[in-house]
Design a protein around this motif. Structure first.
Motif, PDB file in Angstrom:
ATOM      1  N   GLN A  84     -84.074 -51.396   7.914  1.00 47.21           N
ATOM      2  CA  GLN A  84     -84.496 -50.365   8.851  1.00 47.21           C
ATOM      3  C   GLN A  84     -84.222 -50.843  10.272  1.00 47.21           C
ATOM      4  O   GLN A  84     -84.324 -52.039  10.563  1.00 47.21           O
ATOM      5  CB  GLN A  84     -85.981 -50.059   8.708  1.00 47.21           C
ATOM      6  CG  GLN A  84     -86.398 -49.653   7.309  1.00 47.21           C
ATOM      7  CD  GLN A  84     -87.742 -48.954   7.289  1.00 47.21           C
ATOM      8  OE1 GLN A  84     -87.824 -47.800   6.867  1.00 47.21           O
ATOM      9  NE2 GLN A  84     -88.776 -49.619   7.721  1.00 47.21           N
ATOM     10  N   ALA A  86     -84.046 -49.377  14.715  1.00 45.39           N
ATOM     11  CA  ALA A  86     -84.249 -48.359  15.734  1.00 45.39           C
ATOM     12  C   ALA A  86     -83.446 -48.747  16.957  1.00 45.39           C
ATOM     13  O   ALA A  86     -83.340 -49.929  17.301  1.00 45.39           O
ATOM     14  CB  ALA A  86     -85.726 -48.238  16.085  1.00 45.39           C
ATOM     15  N   LEU A  95     -83.704 -43.546  14.510  1.00 48.20           N
ATOM     16  CA  LEU A  95     -84.369 -44.368  13.502  1.00 48.20           C
ATOM     17  C   LEU A  95     -83.579 -44.335  12.203  1.00 48.20           C
ATOM     18  O   LEU A  95     -83.305 -43.254  11.662  1.00 48.20           O
ATOM     19  CB  LEU A  95     -85.791 -43.867  13.254  1.00 48.20           C
ATOM     20  CG  LEU A  95     -86.720 -43.806  14.472  1.00 48.20           C
ATOM     21  CD1 LEU A  95     -88.101 -43.311  14.050  1.00 48.20           C
ATOM     22  CD2 LEU A  95     -86.824 -45.155  15.165  1.00 48.20           C
ATOM     23  N   LEU A  97     -83.766 -45.337   8.394  1.00 46.67           N
ATOM     24  CA  LEU A  97     -84.813 -45.668   7.436  1.00 46.67           C
ATOM     25  C   LEU A  97     -84.249 -46.177   6.109  1.00 46.67           C
ATOM     26  O   LEU A  97     -83.145 -45.826   5.717  1.00 46.67           O
ATOM     27  CB  LEU A  97     -85.695 -44.448   7.165  1.00 46.67           C
ATOM     28  CG  LEU A  97     -86.277 -43.710   8.381  1.00 46.67           C
ATOM     29  CD1 LEU A  97     -87.312 -42.691   7.913  1.00 46.67           C
ATOM     30  CD2 LEU A  97     -86.890 -44.668   9.376  1.00 46.67           C
ATOM     31  N   LEU A 118     -92.477 -47.583  10.748  1.00 49.05           N
ATOM     32  CA  LEU A 118     -92.169 -46.270  11.314  1.00 49.05           C
ATOM     33  C   LEU A 118     -93.216 -45.864  12.348  1.00 49.05           C
ATOM     34  O   LEU A 118     -92.873 -45.348  13.422  1.00 49.05           O
ATOM     35  CB  LEU A 118     -92.085 -45.231  10.198  1.00 49.05           C
ATOM     36  CG  LEU A 118     -91.803 -43.791  10.622  1.00 49.05           C
ATOM     37  CD1 LEU A 118     -90.496 -43.695  11.394  1.00 49.05           C
ATOM     38  CD2 LEU A 118     -91.772 -42.877   9.395  1.00 49.05           C
ATOM     39  N   LEU A 122     -92.287 -44.978  16.199  1.00 43.26           N
ATOM     40  CA  LEU A 122     -92.589 -43.661  16.759  1.00 43.26           C
ATOM     41  C   LEU A 122     -93.471 -43.796  17.991  1.00 43.26           C
ATOM     42  O   LEU A 122     -93.280 -43.084  18.990  1.00 43.26           O
ATOM     43  CB  LEU A 122     -93.273 -42.786  15.710  1.00 43.26           C
ATOM     44  CG  LEU A 122     -92.378 -42.277  14.574  1.00 43.26           C
ATOM     45  CD1 LEU A 122     -93.224 -41.623  13.485  1.00 43.26           C
ATOM     46  CD2 LEU A 122     -91.344 -41.282  15.102  1.00 43.26           C
ATOM     47  N   VAL A 130     -86.727 -37.993  19.042  1.00 43.47           N
ATOM     48  CA  VAL A 130     -86.426 -38.910  17.943  1.00 43.47           C
ATOM     49  C   VAL A 130     -85.544 -38.210  16.921  1.00 43.47           C
ATOM     50  O   VAL A 130     -85.789 -37.056  16.555  1.00 43.47           O
ATOM     51  CB  VAL A 130     -87.731 -39.403  17.272  1.00 43.47           C
ATOM     52  CG1 VAL A 130     -87.421 -40.222  16.023  1.00 43.47           C
ATOM     53  CG2 VAL A 130     -88.562 -40.224  18.248  1.00 43.47           C
ATOM     54  N   TYR A 131     -84.528 -38.934  16.465  1.00 38.80           N
ATOM     55  CA  TYR A 131     -83.659 -38.458  15.389  1.00 38.80           C
ATOM     56  C   TYR A 131     -83.813 -39.429  14.219  1.00 38.80           C
ATOM     57  O   TYR A 131     -83.687 -40.640  14.391  1.00 38.80           O
ATOM     58  CB  TYR A 131     -82.198 -38.408  15.847  1.00 38.80           C
ATOM     59  CG  TYR A 131     -81.961 -37.459  16.990  1.00 38.80           C
ATOM     60  CD1 TYR A 131     -81.573 -36.141  16.772  1.00 38.80           C
ATOM     61  CD2 TYR A 131     -82.144 -37.873  18.317  1.00 38.80           C
ATOM     62  CE1 TYR A 131     -81.366 -35.276  17.830  1.00 38.80           C
ATOM     63  CE2 TYR A 131     -81.933 -37.008  19.379  1.00 38.80           C
ATOM     64  CZ  TYR A 131     -81.548 -35.707  19.119  1.00 38.80           C
ATOM     65  OH  TYR A 131     -81.340 -34.841  20.166  1.00 38.80           O
ATOM     66  N   VAL A 132     -84.064 -38.894  13.034  1.00 43.07           N
ATOM     67  CA  VAL A 132     -84.340 -39.706  11.849  1.00 43.07           C
ATOM     68  C   VAL A 132     -83.170 -39.610  10.882  1.00 43.07           C
ATOM     69  O   VAL A 132     -82.708 -38.506  10.558  1.00 43.07           O
ATOM     70  CB  VAL A 132     -85.640 -39.251  11.158  1.00 43.07           C
ATOM     71  CG1 VAL A 132     -85.831 -39.975   9.829  1.00 43.07           C
ATOM     72  CG2 VAL A 132     -86.838 -39.483  12.073  1.00 43.07           C
ATOM     73  N   LEU A 161     -94.841 -37.969  10.963  1.00 44.19           N
ATOM     74  CA  LEU A 161     -93.943 -37.472  12.004  1.00 44.19           C
ATOM     75  C   LEU A 161     -94.693 -36.524  12.932  1.00 44.19           C
ATOM     76  O   LEU A 161     -95.080 -35.422  12.530  1.00 44.19           O
ATOM     77  CB  LEU A 161     -92.750 -36.756  11.374  1.00 44.19           C
ATOM     78  CG  LEU A 161     -91.964 -37.561  10.324  1.00 44.19           C
ATOM     79  CD1 LEU A 161     -90.768 -36.752   9.835  1.00 44.19           C
ATOM     80  CD2 LEU A 161     -91.515 -38.911  10.870  1.00 44.19           C
ATOM     81  N   VAL A 166     -89.851 -35.271  16.513  1.00 45.05           N
ATOM     82  CA  VAL A 166     -88.624 -35.444  15.739  1.00 45.05           C
ATOM     83  C   VAL A 166     -87.743 -34.216  15.917  1.00 45.05           C
ATOM     84  O   VAL A 166     -88.109 -33.109  15.521  1.00 45.05           O
ATOM     85  CB  VAL A 166     -88.928 -35.695  14.251  1.00 45.05           C
ATOM     86  CG1 VAL A 166     -87.641 -35.729  13.445  1.00 45.05           C
ATOM     87  CG2 VAL A 166     -89.699 -37.004  14.089  1.00 45.05           C
ATOM     88  N   ILE A 169     -83.689 -34.327  11.265  1.00 39.47           N
ATOM     89  CA  ILE A 169     -83.630 -35.291  10.164  1.00 39.47           C
ATOM     90  C   ILE A 169     -82.264 -35.171   9.504  1.00 39.47           C
ATOM     91  O   ILE A 169     -81.850 -34.072   9.097  1.00 39.47           O
ATOM     92  CB  ILE A 169     -84.739 -35.043   9.120  1.00 39.47           C
ATOM     93  CG1 ILE A 169     -86.123 -35.223   9.763  1.00 39.47           C
ATOM     94  CG2 ILE A 169     -84.579 -35.987   7.937  1.00 39.47           C
ATOM     95  CD1 ILE A 169     -87.268 -34.939   8.799  1.00 39.47           C
TER      96      ILE A 169
END
Length: 250
Positions: A84, A86, A95, A97, A118, A122, A130-132, A161, A166, A169
């Protein structure tokens, strides 16, 4: 299944370099190997060695975490050893994951240790968008087969989240081009570079289907998230003269 994953991967990277060399980064959203083979990871590392765009690798259900880390020991990981990471770019936080659960299950898992990471990231992001990125979708995608092997603890994951933080995703796993919104969050997924899953089971006599591979080109900024799917192997001239339809359209 009659498809060459290495040839398709090579063609995909070549196409990205030719047309999108200005990209900030590339994300490969998991299933880097078929059965977590060392040879596959070694070939992947060798191919990416001279790829000119920064590339982030995610793990999928076909991967083996320990085998992957033995080939990519310099790769980012959290304090618990999960793959993981960031990073910030253009005042946004991205991020990456690790949702690998491990055999024999093809479903995803996001355990307490990963959740702790996480939560920290965050909180560190603050008010920045934030983009996951993850391999397994954290909600139903209305596909009878893939919904059996989505993220196991989806509700607990989504509860982490914060609303409005966010922006989007991105996931893989589904072997289909998918986009939409879930609880106000937009999402998208590209199809596989090799075999796909038909939208309707039984529409072809086999469990997998041979449909166009694609990669996604993302334009993200304060006012929008735009995702193009490019069927790079199926891009051919139309049956028309090259000089046709060259007038003013507006």
């Amino acid at each position: 299944m009659g498809l060459d994953p290495f040839a398709r991967f090579e063609a995909c990277l070549d196409d990205i370099v030719r047309f999108h060399r200005d990209a900030a980064f590339v994300v490969i959203s998991g299933d880097l190997a078929e059965r977590g083979e060392l040879l596959a990871y070694r070939q992947l590392k060798a191919r990416l060695a001279d790829f000119p765009i920064a590339t982030h690798l995610l793990l999928g259900n076909h991967d083996d975490r320990s085998q992957f880390l033995s080939v990519f020991p310099e790769g980012p990981r959290d304090e618990a050893g999960f793959v993981q990471s960031a990073f910030a770019h253009d005042d946004a936080v991205f991020l990456m994951l690790d949702t690998l659960k491990g055999p024999p299950s093809s479903a995803g898992l996001y355990c307490d240790q990963r959740k702790a990471w996480l939560k920290t990231e965050l909180a560190r992001a603050g008010n920045r968008p934030v983009y996951v990125f993850m391999h397994h979708p954290p909600f139903s995608i209305a596909h009878d087969l893939m919904d059996l092997i989505m993220l196991d603890d989806a509700e607990d994951f989504l509860a982490l989240l914060p609303s409005g933080q966010v922006r989007h995703i991105f996931f893989g796993h589904a072997h289909r081009p998918i986009s939409g919104q879930f609880h106000g969050m937009s999402f998208s997924a590209p199809p596989s570079l090799v075999h796909q899953l038909p939208l309707v089971g039984g529409s072809v006599p086999t469990i997998y289907s041979d449909e166009p591979p694609m990669y996604a080109v993302v334009h993200a900024g304060p006012d929008k998230v735009l995702v193009h799917m490019d069927a790079f192997l199926n891009r051919r001239p139309a049956d028309m003269a090259p000089e046709a339809e060259r007038g003013t359209w507006h």
